[in-house]
Design an enzyme around this catalytic site. Structure first.
Site, PDB file in Angstrom:
ATOM      1  CD  GLU A 242      -2.864  -1.187   2.395  1.00  0.00           C
ATOM      2  OE1 GLU A 242      -4.069  -1.414   2.218  1.00  0.00           O
ATOM      3  OE2 GLU A 242      -2.364  -0.994   3.520  1.00  0.00           O
TER       4      GLU A 242
ATOM      5  CD  GLU B 273      -4.834  -5.757   2.388  1.00  0.00           C
ATOM      6  OE1 GLU B 273      -5.640  -4.982   2.944  1.00  0.00           O
ATOM      7  OE2 GLU B 273      -3.610  -5.769   2.636  1.00  0.00           O
TER       8      GLU B 273
END
EC number: 3.2.1.23
Length: 636
Positions: free
Chosen positions: A200, A274
């Site tokens: 991320e 995710e």
């Protein structure tokens, strides 16, 4: 003649089309031969050269689930993996926590519950492929996003950048880690089919050269499998690096997320790295719930697009010890001990309705029966546990902790303890001498929460919201004590470089900075707990006992131990140790009301329980057979 022959040709053509489609469907969805221990002659690995994945040249979709070895007792790894397999998943994803594997600079630990190689080998035995997410930053609601706290000893440290002090530490860590990981890659006969580049980074994006550095750090050390990145929608553009497949993270299905992937990289397979099956909880908030039907419907929508998916989390587990992370958006919020996450399996590994709904969905997609799920294991209620022994922190300090003497306050990470690695977690006690009372002001230098005492008398708290206290007047010289708790370092966002704990600057009494401290490091490691057992100051608990103090008792187990949950009703805030193992924190503000105690940490007969209570102590602990994670809040 012509019409009859035309019908024959049309029938033959239709039959061939059915056979072709049937073959394609079998080829598309029957992955019985695509499991780690059966696939031989590996050369191609997982490829993302067009709109779908190929594994060894065969079309392949990733049905993944996240489970972290460091949050689950090693003895339960196989059970959780088998449940993953019987839900219809074919791939396991896991992070690798740098701060556990290199808790001290240059000293590596891959033993016991940190045996990454055993975990990955077991996944292959169960029949699961692996997507490895080695960081070095992992987020994961884990202290400092998995980065070791000793990095913060450098006052100029710039985490997650190409700052020399950071890259030198990453290089040394990867030099060691990759020797363990590389032999377990797909092309070498192992289960690892892909490796993620950082995590991320688009939401951080402080250094445009950083992702390229991490990518090359992996490649130069022998990583040859498919590389991936992982970001939410807003971070995709900044979190992408050439040579890695971009993937996206979200919870509620929005087709624009997948469309945006096409803009970042054209004609590539789409993957949700995710898909958030639930959410984590913070102290003082609710227990977050994501409706099972809403979740499964969103998963079905993702799969209808042809995308691959990873369920984060399939099984959350527990933030044992002091390892929970924290949020810092509008305000600082530490995460609770449980990482139940309202996931597909509970914190204790039991089935939820999400498991059975997903199993039904994946069965339809795969087109063949799944193996039966394992039987659930019964939980135990061992009843009330009396804690009749007591010792005050003030009584044991001189005998088991050597203080650091310093003119100025020193933050945890820079204390000269642990062979120069500083203090990582737990509590730090700062003592100095005052000659009068007045206004004590922290100048917002307390990280994160301090109990303030004059001698042994509690005066109040200092934290992010309360920065000033009145100290009562008194005669002569008195000890002013600040017991500071590191409640968990922030794991996500732009303030990672500011996560030093303890007193991070001067504290003032009547506008005069305090000086000449005795500083006690109270990390409560196994050696500390062993010393605590041997002190002679243990006594029978008085009628009214207050912390900071330790309380001791025994939990009796007959026959084989079972999982249980400890309920600390009547206690205020502290930490629980069972047979020397740190279960984690409790706090009466909730939402979490029970601590998960795995059977693997118990033994037949006596099991020692020690509670460190900061303020108000109860008299008993209840062992119950069900978790109480607090008042619920359904996510929109």
């Amino acid at each position: 003649m012509w019409g009859c022959g035309g019908r024959r040709r049309r029938r033959l053509g239709a039959l061939l089309l059915v056979l072709l489609l049937g073959g394609l469907l079998l080829r598309r969805f029957n992955w019985s031969s695509l499991v780690p221990l059966q696939l031989r002659g590996r050369t191609l690995g997982l490829q993302a050269e067009d709109s779908e994945f190929h594994l060894e040249g065969m079309p392949f979709r990733i049905f993944g689930g996240s489970m972290h070895y460091f949050r689950v007792p090693k003895e339960y790894w196989r059970d959780r993996m088998v449940k993953m397999k019987t839900c219809g998943l074919n791939t396991l994803t896991t992070y690798v926590p740098w701060n556990l594997h290199e808790a001290a600079n240059g000293k590596f630990d891959f033993s016991g519950n940190l045996d990454l190689e055993a975990f990955l080998t077991l996944a292959a035995e169960v029949g699961l492929w692996v997507i490895l997410r080695p960081g070095p930053y992992i987020c994961s609601e884990w202290d400092l996003g998995g980065l070791p706290s000793w990095l913060l000893q450098d006052p100029e440290m710039q985490l997650r950048t190409t700052y020399k002090g950071f890259t030198e530490a990453v290089d040394a860590y990867f030099d060691h880690l990759m020797t363990r990981v590389v032999p377990l890659q797909y092309k070498k006969g192992g289960p690892i089919i892909a490796v993620q580049v950082e995590n991320e980074y688009g939401s951080y994006a402080k250094d445009p050269q950083y992702l390229t550095y991490i990518k090359m750090a992996l490649l130069d050390r022998g990583i040859v499998e498919l590389l991936m990145t992982s970001d939410n929608r807003d971070g995709l553009s900044s979190g992408y690096v050439e040579g890695a497949l971009a993937t996206v993270n979200f919870q509620k299905m929005d087709y624009s997320f997948l469309d945006f992937l096409d803009k970042v990289q054209q004609n590539k397979p789409k993957m949700v790295m995710e898909y958030w099956t639930g959410w984590f909880d913070s102290w003082g908030g609710p227990h977050n719930i994501f409706d099972a039907d809403d979740m499964v419907n969103s998963v079905a929508e993702v799969l209808k697009t042809g995308a691959s998916i990873n369920l984060y989390m399939f099984h959350g587990g527990t933030n044992f010890g002091f390892m929970n992370g924290a949020l810092d958006s509008d305000e600082y919020k530490p995460d609770v001990t449980s990482y139940d996450y309202d996931a597909v399996l509970t914190e204790a590994g039991d089935y939820t309705s999400k498991f059975f709904k997903l199993r039904q969905l994946f069965t339809k997609i795969i087109g063949q029966p799944l193996p039966p799920p394992p039987m659930i294991t019964a939980k135990a209620s061992y009843g009330a546990v009396l804690l009749p022994q007591y010792v005050s922190l003030w009584e044991v300090l001189p005998s088991i902790v050597e203080p650091v003497k310093s003119e100025f306050p020193v933050n945890m990470e820079n204390l000269p303890v642990n062979d120069g690695n500083g203090q990582a977690y737990g509590y730090t006690l700062y003592e100095t001498v005052i000659s009068g009372g007045g206004q004590l002001h922290s100048r917002d230098h307390v990280r994160d929460r301090a109990q303030v005492f004059v001698n042994t008398v509690f005066v109040g708290f200092l934290d992010y919201n309360t920065v000033e206290l009145s100290i009562p007047e008194g005669q002569g010289f008195r000890q002013l004590r600040l017991l500071v708790e590191n409640c968990g370092r922030v794991n996500y966002g732009l303030v990672l470089n500011e996560q030093r704990k303890g007193l991070i600057g001067d504290v003032f009494l009547n506008k005069t900075p305090l000086r000449n401290f005795k500083i006690y490091s109270l990390e409560m490691k196994p050696g500390f707990m062993e010393s605590l057992r041997g002190v002679t100051a243990w006594s029978t608990i008085p009628d009214y006992a207050v912390g900071p103090a330790f309380f001791r008792g025994n939990l009796q187990v007959q026959y084989l131990p079972r999982d249980t949950f400890l309920k600390l009703e009547g206690w205020e805030k502290g930490v629980v140790f069972v047979n020397g193992e740190n279960l984690g924190r409790y706090w009466k503000i909730g939402p979490q009301e029970t601590l998960y105690l795995p059977a693997t940490w118990l033994q037949p007969g006596n099991n020692e329980i020690i509670v460190f209570e900061e303020r108000t102590a109860g008299r008993i602990i209840q062992s119950v057979d069900m978790p109480y994670l607090g008042r619920t809040h359904y996510l929109d």
